[in-house]
Design a protein around this motif. Sequence first.
Motif, PDB file in Angstrom:
ATOM      1  N   LEU A 256       0.828  -1.204   0.000  1.00  0.00           N
ATOM      2  CA  LEU A 256       0.000   0.000   0.000  1.00  0.00           C
ATOM      3  C   LEU A 256       0.865   1.257   0.000  1.00  0.00           C
ATOM      4  O   LEU A 256       0.605   2.215  -0.734  1.00  0.00           O
ATOM      5  N   LEU A 257       1.901   1.265   0.837  1.00  0.00           N
ATOM      6  CA  LEU A 257       2.751   2.452   0.928  1.00  0.00           C
ATOM      7  C   LEU A 257       3.569   2.661  -0.339  1.00  0.00           C
ATOM      8  O   LEU A 257       3.931   3.793  -0.664  1.00  0.00           O
ATOM      9  N   ALA A 258       3.856   1.578  -1.052  1.00  0.00           N
ATOM     10  CA  ALA A 258       4.643   1.693  -2.278  1.00  0.00           C
ATOM     11  C   ALA A 258       3.770   1.877  -3.509  1.00  0.00           C
ATOM     12  O   ALA A 258       4.283   2.096  -4.605  1.00  0.00           O
ATOM     13  N   SER A 259       2.445   1.805  -3.347  1.00  0.00           N
ATOM     14  CA  SER A 259       1.550   1.925  -4.490  1.00  0.00           C
ATOM     15  C   SER A 259       1.639   3.317  -5.102  1.00  0.00           C
ATOM     16  O   SER A 259       1.787   4.317  -4.393  1.00  0.00           O
ATOM     17  N   ASP A 260       1.537   3.376  -6.432  1.00  0.00           N
ATOM     18  CA  ASP A 260       1.539   4.677  -7.100  1.00  0.00           C
ATOM     19  C   ASP A 260       0.120   5.145  -7.397  1.00  0.00           C
ATOM     20  O   ASP A 260      -0.094   6.072  -8.175  1.00  0.00           O
ATOM     21  N   ASN A 261      -0.864   4.495  -6.763  1.00  0.00           N
ATOM     22  CA  ASN A 261      -2.249   4.924  -6.917  1.00  0.00           C
ATOM     23  C   ASN A 261      -2.460   6.212  -6.111  1.00  0.00           C
ATOM     24  O   ASN A 261      -2.374   6.193  -4.884  1.00  0.00           O
ATOM     25  N   PRO A 262      -2.733   7.344  -6.774  1.00  0.00           N
ATOM     26  CA  PRO A 262      -2.845   8.620  -6.042  1.00  0.00           C
ATOM     27  C   PRO A 262      -4.157   8.763  -5.267  1.00  0.00           C
ATOM     28  O   PRO A 262      -4.320   9.736  -4.535  1.00  0.00           O
ATOM     29  N   HIS A 263      -5.067   7.800  -5.402  1.00  0.00           N
ATOM     30  CA  HIS A 263      -6.394   7.940  -4.804  1.00  0.00           C
ATOM     31  C   HIS A 263      -6.529   7.227  -3.456  1.00  0.00           C
ATOM     32  O   HIS A 263      -7.597   7.251  -2.858  1.00  0.00           O
ATOM     33  N   ILE A 264      -5.470   6.559  -2.983  1.00  0.00           N
ATOM     34  CA  ILE A 264      -5.576   5.822  -1.730  1.00  0.00           C
ATOM     35  C   ILE A 264      -4.685   6.445  -0.663  1.00  0.00           C
ATOM     36  O   ILE A 264      -3.709   7.137  -0.962  1.00  0.00           O
ATOM     37  N   LEU A 265      -5.053   6.170   0.582  1.00  0.00           N
ATOM     38  CA  LEU A 265      -4.309   6.645   1.741  1.00  0.00           C
ATOM     39  C   LEU A 265      -4.294   5.521   2.761  1.00  0.00           C
ATOM     40  O   LEU A 265      -5.314   4.872   2.990  1.00  0.00           O
TER      41      LEU A 265
END
Length: 396
Positions: A113-122
Amino acid sequence: MTLPRTPQIPVVVLAGFLGSGKTTLLNHLLRNRAGTRIGVIVNDFGAIEIDAMTVSGQVGSTVSLGNGCLCCAVDASELDTFLETLTRPSARLDVIVIEASGLAEPQELVRMLLASDNPHILYGGLVEVVDAAEFDSTRRRHPELDRHLAVADLVVLNKTDRVGEAERERLRATVAELSGPAAVISAVHGRIDPELLFDPALRPDHEDKVRQLTFEDLLREETADGHEGHDDHLHAAYESVDFTSDVPLDPRRFMEFLDSRPEGLYRIKGFADFGAGDRDNAYTLHAVGRFLRFVPRPWARGDERLTQLVMIGAGIDAGALLAGLAACRADDPAPGTPADPVDSSVTERAMWGVLRYVHQEPDPADGPEGPADGLEDPGDGPEADPGDVREAAAEA
Protein backbone atom coordinates in the motif's frame (compact mmCIF):
# COMPACT_ATOMS: atom_id res chain seq x y z
CA MET A 1 3.71 21.51 -3.45
CA THR A 2 0.85 19.93 -5.37
CA LEU A 3 -2.51 19.46 -3.71
CA PRO A 4 -4.28 16.14 -4.36
CA ARG A 5 -6.75 16.45 -7.22
CA THR A 6 -9.34 14.21 -5.56
CA PRO A 7 -9.98 13.12 -1.97
CA GLN A 8 -8.02 10.01 -1.07
CA ILE A 9 -9.75 6.84 0.10
CA PRO A 10 -8.35 5.26 3.28
CA VAL A 11 -7.37 1.60 2.93
CA VAL A 12 -7.55 -0.44 6.15
CA VAL A 13 -5.78 -3.81 6.42
CA LEU A 14 -7.67 -6.31 8.62
CA ALA A 15 -5.42 -9.18 9.72
CA GLY A 16 -5.45 -12.04 12.18
CA PHE A 17 -4.99 -15.81 12.22
CA LEU A 18 -7.69 -18.26 11.22
CA GLY A 19 -10.57 -18.22 13.67
CA SER A 20 -9.66 -14.90 15.30
CA GLY A 21 -12.90 -13.29 14.09
CA LYS A 22 -11.79 -11.12 11.15
CA THR A 23 -14.79 -11.91 8.98
CA THR A 24 -17.16 -11.46 11.91
CA LEU A 25 -15.67 -8.03 12.55
CA LEU A 26 -15.91 -7.16 8.85
CA ASN A 27 -19.55 -8.21 8.70
CA HIS A 28 -20.20 -6.02 11.74
CA LEU A 29 -18.65 -3.05 9.92
CA LEU A 30 -20.77 -3.70 6.84
CA ARG A 31 -23.95 -3.93 8.88
CA ASN A 32 -23.22 -0.78 10.87
CA ARG A 33 -21.68 1.41 8.20
CA ALA A 34 -24.25 4.24 8.59
CA GLY A 35 -24.36 5.05 4.89
CA THR A 36 -20.62 4.69 4.34
CA ARG A 37 -19.82 2.88 1.10
CA ILE A 38 -17.21 0.20 1.81
CA GLY A 39 -15.06 -1.63 -0.71
CA VAL A 40 -13.89 -5.04 0.50
CA ILE A 41 -10.84 -6.87 -0.84
CA VAL A 42 -10.42 -10.45 0.34
CA ASN A 43 -6.82 -11.58 0.11
CA ASP A 44 -6.70 -15.09 -1.43
CA PHE A 45 -10.11 -16.64 -0.66
CA GLY A 46 -12.90 -15.79 1.71
CA ALA A 47 -16.62 -15.60 2.37
CA ILE A 48 -18.54 -12.59 3.62
CA GLU A 49 -22.03 -13.02 4.99
CA ILE A 50 -24.20 -9.97 4.53
CA ASP A 51 -27.87 -9.29 3.90
CA ALA A 52 -28.81 -12.89 4.76
CA MET A 53 -26.67 -14.27 1.94
CA THR A 54 -23.13 -15.55 1.53
CA VAL A 55 -20.78 -14.06 -1.05
CA SER A 56 -18.08 -16.56 -1.91
CA GLY A 57 -14.99 -15.03 -3.51
CA GLN A 58 -12.91 -16.50 -6.28
CA VAL A 59 -9.59 -14.98 -7.28
CA GLY A 60 -10.24 -12.20 -9.77
CA SER A 61 -13.92 -11.75 -8.95
CA THR A 62 -15.80 -8.58 -8.05
CA VAL A 63 -19.19 -8.97 -6.39
CA SER A 64 -21.73 -6.29 -5.52
CA LEU A 65 -23.13 -6.81 -2.04
CA GLY A 66 -26.29 -4.94 -2.99
CA ASN A 67 -25.98 -2.37 -0.21
CA GLY A 68 -23.54 0.12 -1.67
CA CYS A 69 -20.55 -2.10 -0.91
CA LEU A 70 -18.35 -4.14 -3.18
CA CYS A 71 -16.38 -7.32 -2.54
CA CYS A 72 -13.31 -8.50 -4.44
CA ALA A 73 -11.28 -11.67 -3.96
CA VAL A 74 -7.73 -11.23 -5.14
CA ASP A 75 -4.29 -12.68 -5.08
CA ALA A 76 -1.84 -10.33 -3.39
CA SER A 77 -0.02 -9.80 -6.70
CA GLU A 78 -3.24 -8.32 -8.13
CA LEU A 79 -3.83 -5.90 -5.28
CA ASP A 80 -2.95 -2.78 -7.26
CA THR A 81 -5.26 -3.79 -10.11
CA PHE A 82 -8.26 -4.09 -7.82
CA LEU A 83 -7.40 -0.93 -5.93
CA GLU A 84 -7.50 0.84 -9.28
CA THR A 85 -10.98 -0.61 -9.90
CA LEU A 86 -12.33 0.30 -6.48
CA THR A 87 -10.98 3.85 -6.53
CA ARG A 88 -12.70 4.80 -9.77
CA PRO A 89 -15.10 7.70 -9.21
CA SER A 90 -18.00 5.56 -10.47
CA ALA A 91 -17.58 3.22 -7.46
CA ARG A 92 -18.17 6.15 -5.07
CA LEU A 93 -16.49 4.34 -2.18
CA ASP A 94 -15.59 6.02 1.09
CA VAL A 95 -13.24 3.40 2.54
CA ILE A 96 -11.61 0.13 1.44
CA VAL A 97 -11.00 -2.77 3.81
CA ILE A 98 -8.55 -5.54 2.89
CA GLU A 99 -9.24 -8.75 4.78
CA ALA A 100 -5.93 -10.58 4.78
CA SER A 101 -5.93 -14.35 4.70
CA GLY A 102 -5.24 -16.05 8.02
CA LEU A 103 -1.74 -16.97 6.92
CA ALA A 104 -0.84 -13.70 5.20
CA GLU A 105 2.07 -11.47 6.18
CA PRO A 106 0.23 -8.22 6.99
CA GLN A 107 3.48 -6.29 6.91
CA GLU A 108 3.84 -7.10 3.21
CA LEU A 109 0.33 -5.84 2.46
CA VAL A 110 1.16 -2.60 4.25
CA ARG A 111 4.37 -2.28 2.24
CA MET A 112 2.43 -2.73 -0.98
CA LEU A 113 0.00 0.00 0.00
CA LEU A 114 2.75 2.45 0.93
CA ALA A 115 4.64 1.69 -2.28
CA SER A 116 1.55 1.93 -4.49
CA ASP A 117 1.54 4.68 -7.10
CA ASN A 118 -2.25 4.92 -6.92
CA PRO A 119 -2.84 8.62 -6.04
CA HIS A 120 -6.39 7.94 -4.80
CA ILE A 121 -5.58 5.82 -1.73
CA LEU A 122 -4.31 6.65 1.74
CA TYR A 123 -3.05 4.18 4.33
CA GLY A 124 -5.78 3.64 6.90
CA GLY A 125 -4.00 1.42 9.40
CA LEU A 126 -3.28 -2.24 10.17
CA VAL A 127 -5.86 -3.82 12.48
CA GLU A 128 -4.78 -7.15 14.02
CA VAL A 129 -7.59 -9.31 15.44
CA VAL A 130 -6.60 -11.67 18.28
CA ASP A 131 -8.67 -14.53 19.72
CA ALA A 132 -8.49 -14.04 23.50
CA ALA A 133 -9.57 -17.62 24.24
CA GLU A 134 -6.93 -19.14 21.95
CA PHE A 135 -4.17 -16.56 22.19
CA ASP A 136 -1.57 -18.70 23.99
CA SER A 137 -2.11 -21.76 21.80
CA THR A 138 -2.11 -19.64 18.62
CA ARG A 139 1.13 -18.02 19.69
CA ARG A 140 2.72 -21.44 20.23
CA ARG A 141 1.58 -22.67 16.81
CA HIS A 142 2.39 -19.41 15.04
CA PRO A 143 5.29 -17.60 16.73
CA GLU A 144 5.15 -15.04 13.92
CA LEU A 145 2.12 -13.60 15.72
CA ASP A 146 4.55 -11.58 17.83
CA ARG A 147 5.89 -9.93 14.67
CA HIS A 148 2.38 -9.21 13.40
CA LEU A 149 1.45 -7.52 16.66
CA ALA A 150 4.65 -5.45 16.55
CA VAL A 151 3.58 -3.74 13.30
CA ALA A 152 -0.12 -3.31 14.14
CA ASP A 153 -1.68 0.12 14.57
CA LEU A 154 -4.75 -1.22 16.39
CA VAL A 155 -5.20 -4.57 18.14
CA VAL A 156 -8.69 -5.97 18.71
CA LEU A 157 -8.64 -8.49 21.56
CA ASN A 158 -11.69 -10.43 20.42
CA LYS A 159 -13.89 -13.05 22.13
CA THR A 160 -13.18 -11.61 25.57
CA ASP A 161 -16.49 -13.04 26.79
CA ARG A 162 -14.84 -16.47 26.73
CA VAL A 163 -12.22 -15.66 29.38
CA GLY A 164 -12.43 -14.47 32.98
CA GLU A 165 -11.58 -10.98 34.12
CA ALA A 166 -8.14 -11.86 35.51
CA GLU A 167 -7.22 -13.75 32.34
CA ARG A 168 -8.49 -10.88 30.20
CA GLU A 169 -6.25 -8.42 32.03
CA ARG A 170 -3.26 -10.74 31.67
CA LEU A 171 -3.88 -11.10 27.94
CA ARG A 172 -4.34 -7.39 27.50
CA ALA A 173 -1.04 -6.68 29.24
CA THR A 174 0.78 -9.28 27.12
CA VAL A 175 -0.71 -8.00 23.87
CA ALA A 176 0.07 -4.39 24.83
CA GLU A 177 3.69 -5.33 25.52
CA LEU A 178 4.02 -7.09 22.16
CA SER A 179 2.29 -4.36 20.17
CA GLY A 180 4.19 -1.42 21.63
CA PRO A 181 2.45 1.92 20.99
CA ALA A 182 -0.59 0.37 19.27
CA ALA A 183 -4.03 0.91 20.75
CA VAL A 184 -5.56 -2.26 22.24
CA ILE A 185 -9.32 -2.61 22.63
CA SER A 186 -11.44 -5.52 23.81
CA ALA A 187 -14.40 -6.82 21.82
CA VAL A 188 -17.05 -9.53 21.73
CA HIS A 189 -18.12 -10.99 18.38
CA GLY A 190 -15.93 -8.42 16.61
CA ARG A 191 -18.19 -5.55 17.60
CA ILE A 192 -16.15 -2.36 17.49
CA ASP A 193 -17.27 1.15 16.68
CA PRO A 194 -16.72 1.75 12.93
CA GLU A 195 -15.66 5.32 13.74
CA LEU A 196 -12.47 3.88 15.17
CA LEU A 197 -11.46 2.91 11.64
CA PHE A 198 -13.08 5.49 9.39
CA ASP A 199 -15.23 8.59 9.40
CA PRO A 200 -18.93 8.18 8.56
CA ALA A 201 -19.86 9.39 5.09
CA LEU A 202 -21.03 12.98 4.98
CA ARG A 203 -23.49 12.20 2.18
CA PRO A 204 -26.38 9.74 2.11
CA ASP A 205 -25.77 6.29 0.69
CA HIS A 206 -28.39 6.91 -2.00
CA GLU A 207 -29.92 9.78 -3.90
CA ASP A 208 -33.16 8.02 -4.83
CA LYS A 209 -36.17 8.28 -2.57
CA VAL A 210 -37.05 4.64 -3.19
CA ARG A 211 -34.54 1.88 -2.56
CA GLN A 212 -34.39 -1.76 -1.53
CA LEU A 213 -34.57 -2.48 2.21
CA THR A 214 -31.11 -3.48 3.45
CA PHE A 215 -30.01 -5.70 6.31
CA GLU A 216 -28.86 -2.56 8.11
CA ASP A 217 -32.45 -1.27 8.09
CA LEU A 218 -33.71 -4.57 9.49
CA LEU A 219 -31.21 -4.37 12.33
CA ARG A 220 -32.44 -0.88 13.20
CA GLU A 221 -36.07 -2.06 13.17
CA GLU A 222 -35.22 -5.03 15.39
CA THR A 223 -33.60 -2.75 17.97
CA ALA A 224 -36.51 -0.31 17.80
CA ASP A 225 -38.93 -3.19 18.48
CA GLY A 226 -37.34 -3.75 21.86
CA HIS A 227 -34.66 -6.29 21.00
CA GLU A 228 -31.34 -5.66 22.65
CA GLY A 229 -28.94 -3.63 20.56
CA HIS A 230 -25.31 -4.67 20.82
CA ASP A 231 -23.73 -1.42 19.70
CA ASP A 232 -25.02 1.07 22.27
CA HIS A 233 -21.80 1.20 24.27
CA LEU A 234 -19.13 0.45 21.68
CA HIS A 235 -17.70 3.92 22.20
CA ALA A 236 -16.74 2.91 25.74
CA ALA A 237 -13.81 0.92 24.32
CA TYR A 238 -11.97 4.07 23.25
CA GLU A 239 -11.67 7.78 23.96
CA SER A 240 -11.95 10.77 21.64
CA VAL A 241 -10.24 14.05 22.55
CA ASP A 242 -10.86 17.36 20.75
CA PHE A 243 -8.39 20.23 20.61
CA THR A 244 -9.01 23.72 19.17
CA SER A 245 -6.66 26.68 19.16
CA ASP A 246 -6.96 30.14 17.62
CA VAL A 247 -3.22 30.59 18.19
CA PRO A 248 -1.00 29.04 15.47
CA LEU A 249 1.16 26.06 16.32
CA ASP A 250 4.92 26.13 16.43
CA PRO A 251 5.85 23.51 13.79
CA ARG A 252 8.96 22.31 15.60
CA ARG A 253 7.18 21.76 18.91
CA PHE A 254 4.19 20.18 17.18
CA MET A 255 6.42 17.68 15.36
CA GLU A 256 8.10 16.84 18.67
CA PHE A 257 4.64 16.19 20.11
CA LEU A 258 3.75 13.90 17.19
CA ASP A 259 7.09 12.07 17.39
CA SER A 260 6.47 11.27 21.06
CA ARG A 261 2.73 10.65 20.96
CA PRO A 262 1.72 8.22 23.68
CA GLU A 263 0.85 4.56 23.46
CA GLY A 264 -2.75 3.82 22.66
CA LEU A 265 -3.24 6.90 20.46
CA TYR A 266 -4.55 5.31 17.26
CA ARG A 267 -5.77 8.15 15.03
CA ILE A 268 -5.27 11.90 14.75
CA LYS A 269 -7.23 13.91 12.22
CA GLY A 270 -7.97 17.55 11.61
CA PHE A 271 -6.30 20.78 10.48
CA ALA A 272 -3.26 22.66 11.72
CA ASP A 273 -2.42 26.34 11.38
CA PHE A 274 1.32 26.98 11.41
CA GLY A 275 1.06 30.77 11.26
CA ALA A 276 4.28 32.34 10.00
CA GLY A 277 5.55 28.94 8.88
CA ASP A 278 3.08 29.02 5.98
CA ARG A 279 0.57 31.87 6.02
CA ASP A 280 -1.04 30.71 2.77
CA ASN A 281 -2.08 27.19 3.77
CA ALA A 282 -3.85 25.17 6.40
CA TYR A 283 -2.46 21.64 6.82
CA THR A 284 -4.82 18.67 6.89
CA LEU A 285 -3.36 16.06 9.23
CA HIS A 286 -3.86 12.30 8.88
CA ALA A 287 -2.09 10.03 11.39
CA VAL A 288 -2.73 6.33 11.96
CA GLY A 289 -0.40 4.53 14.35
CA ARG A 290 3.06 5.60 13.28
CA PHE A 291 1.95 6.67 9.79
CA LEU A 292 1.73 10.43 9.30
CA ARG A 293 0.81 12.67 6.40
CA PHE A 294 0.09 16.38 5.93
CA VAL A 295 -1.79 17.89 2.98
CA PRO A 296 -1.61 21.68 2.56
CA ARG A 297 -4.70 23.50 1.29
CA PRO A 298 -5.05 27.24 0.70
CA TRP A 299 -6.94 29.26 3.27
CA ALA A 300 -10.18 30.53 1.79
CA ARG A 301 -11.05 34.18 2.16
CA GLY A 302 -13.00 34.63 5.37
CA ASP A 303 -11.78 31.34 6.91
CA GLU A 304 -11.30 31.48 10.66
CA ARG A 305 -7.71 30.42 11.15
CA LEU A 306 -7.91 27.66 13.71
CA THR A 307 -6.15 24.44 14.57
CA GLN A 308 -8.79 21.75 15.07
CA LEU A 309 -7.69 18.21 15.92
CA VAL A 310 -9.46 15.04 17.01
CA MET A 311 -7.42 12.30 18.72
CA ILE A 312 -8.81 8.77 19.05
CA GLY A 313 -7.32 5.95 21.10
CA ALA A 314 -7.62 3.51 23.98
CA GLY A 315 -6.20 4.08 27.46
CA ILE A 316 -5.02 7.59 26.60
CA ASP A 317 -4.65 10.46 29.08
CA ALA A 318 -6.87 13.25 27.71
CA GLY A 319 -5.46 15.85 30.08
CA ALA A 320 -1.87 15.09 29.13
CA LEU A 321 -2.69 15.22 25.41
CA LEU A 322 -4.40 18.59 25.71
CA ALA A 323 -1.55 19.97 27.81
CA GLY A 324 0.98 18.72 25.28
CA LEU A 325 -0.84 20.38 22.41
CA ALA A 326 -1.34 23.61 24.35
CA ALA A 327 2.45 23.74 24.80
CA CYS A 328 2.80 23.65 20.99
CA ARG A 329 1.12 27.02 20.53
CA ALA A 330 3.37 29.75 19.17
CA ASP A 331 3.61 33.43 20.00
CA ASP A 332 2.79 34.58 16.49
CA PRO A 333 1.85 38.03 15.19
CA ALA A 334 -1.65 38.40 13.82
CA PRO A 335 -2.16 38.14 10.03
CA GLY A 336 -1.09 41.34 8.34
CA THR A 337 1.33 42.29 11.13
CA PRO A 338 4.95 42.50 9.94
CA ALA A 339 6.88 39.57 11.39
CA ASP A 340 10.40 39.85 12.73
CA PRO A 341 12.61 38.54 9.86
CA VAL A 342 14.80 36.46 12.17
CA ASP A 343 11.88 34.79 13.88
CA SER A 344 10.18 34.20 10.52
CA SER A 345 13.29 32.53 9.17
CA VAL A 346 13.52 30.25 12.19
CA THR A 347 9.85 29.29 11.85
CA GLU A 348 10.21 28.54 8.15
CA ARG A 349 13.17 26.26 8.86
CA ALA A 350 11.09 24.51 11.50
CA MET A 351 8.50 23.81 8.77
CA TRP A 352 10.94 21.44 7.08
CA GLY A 353 9.96 18.79 9.61
CA VAL A 354 6.33 19.15 8.52
CA LEU A 355 7.12 19.20 4.81
CA ARG A 356 8.85 15.83 5.06
CA TYR A 357 5.39 14.36 5.59
CA VAL A 358 3.68 16.15 2.70
CA HIS A 359 2.61 13.84 -0.10
CA GLN A 360 4.26 14.72 -3.40
CA GLU A 361 2.69 13.84 -6.75
CA PRO A 362 5.12 11.79 -8.92
CA ASP A 363 6.87 13.97 -11.47
CA PRO A 364 6.01 12.77 -15.02
CA ALA A 365 9.64 13.48 -15.88
CA ASP A 366 10.63 10.60 -13.64
CA GLY A 367 9.18 8.15 -16.14
CA PRO A 368 7.99 4.62 -15.31
CA GLU A 369 11.11 3.91 -13.29
CA GLY A 370 10.77 7.04 -11.15
CA PRO A 371 9.94 7.09 -7.46
CA ALA A 372 6.63 5.47 -6.49
CA ASP A 373 4.48 8.12 -4.83
CA GLY A 374 7.57 9.76 -3.48
CA LEU A 375 8.30 6.78 -1.23
CA GLU A 376 11.64 5.12 -0.75
CA ASP A 377 11.90 1.34 -0.41
CA PRO A 378 11.10 0.71 3.26
CA GLY A 379 13.43 -2.26 3.41
CA ASP A 380 13.97 -5.72 1.99
CA GLY A 381 12.22 -8.82 3.21
CA PRO A 382 9.82 -9.44 6.06
CA GLU A 383 12.45 -8.94 8.74
CA ALA A 384 12.86 -5.20 8.12
CA ASP A 385 12.35 -2.92 11.09
CA PRO A 386 8.57 -2.76 11.69
CA GLY A 387 8.79 0.98 12.20
CA ASP A 388 10.13 1.34 8.65
CA VAL A 389 6.77 0.25 7.27
CA ARG A 390 5.07 3.48 8.21
CA GLU A 391 8.05 5.76 8.74
CA ALA A 392 8.92 5.30 5.05
CA ALA A 393 5.94 7.46 4.14
CA ALA A 394 7.91 10.42 5.44
CA GLU A 395 10.65 10.02 2.87
CA ALA A 396 8.81 12.03 0.19
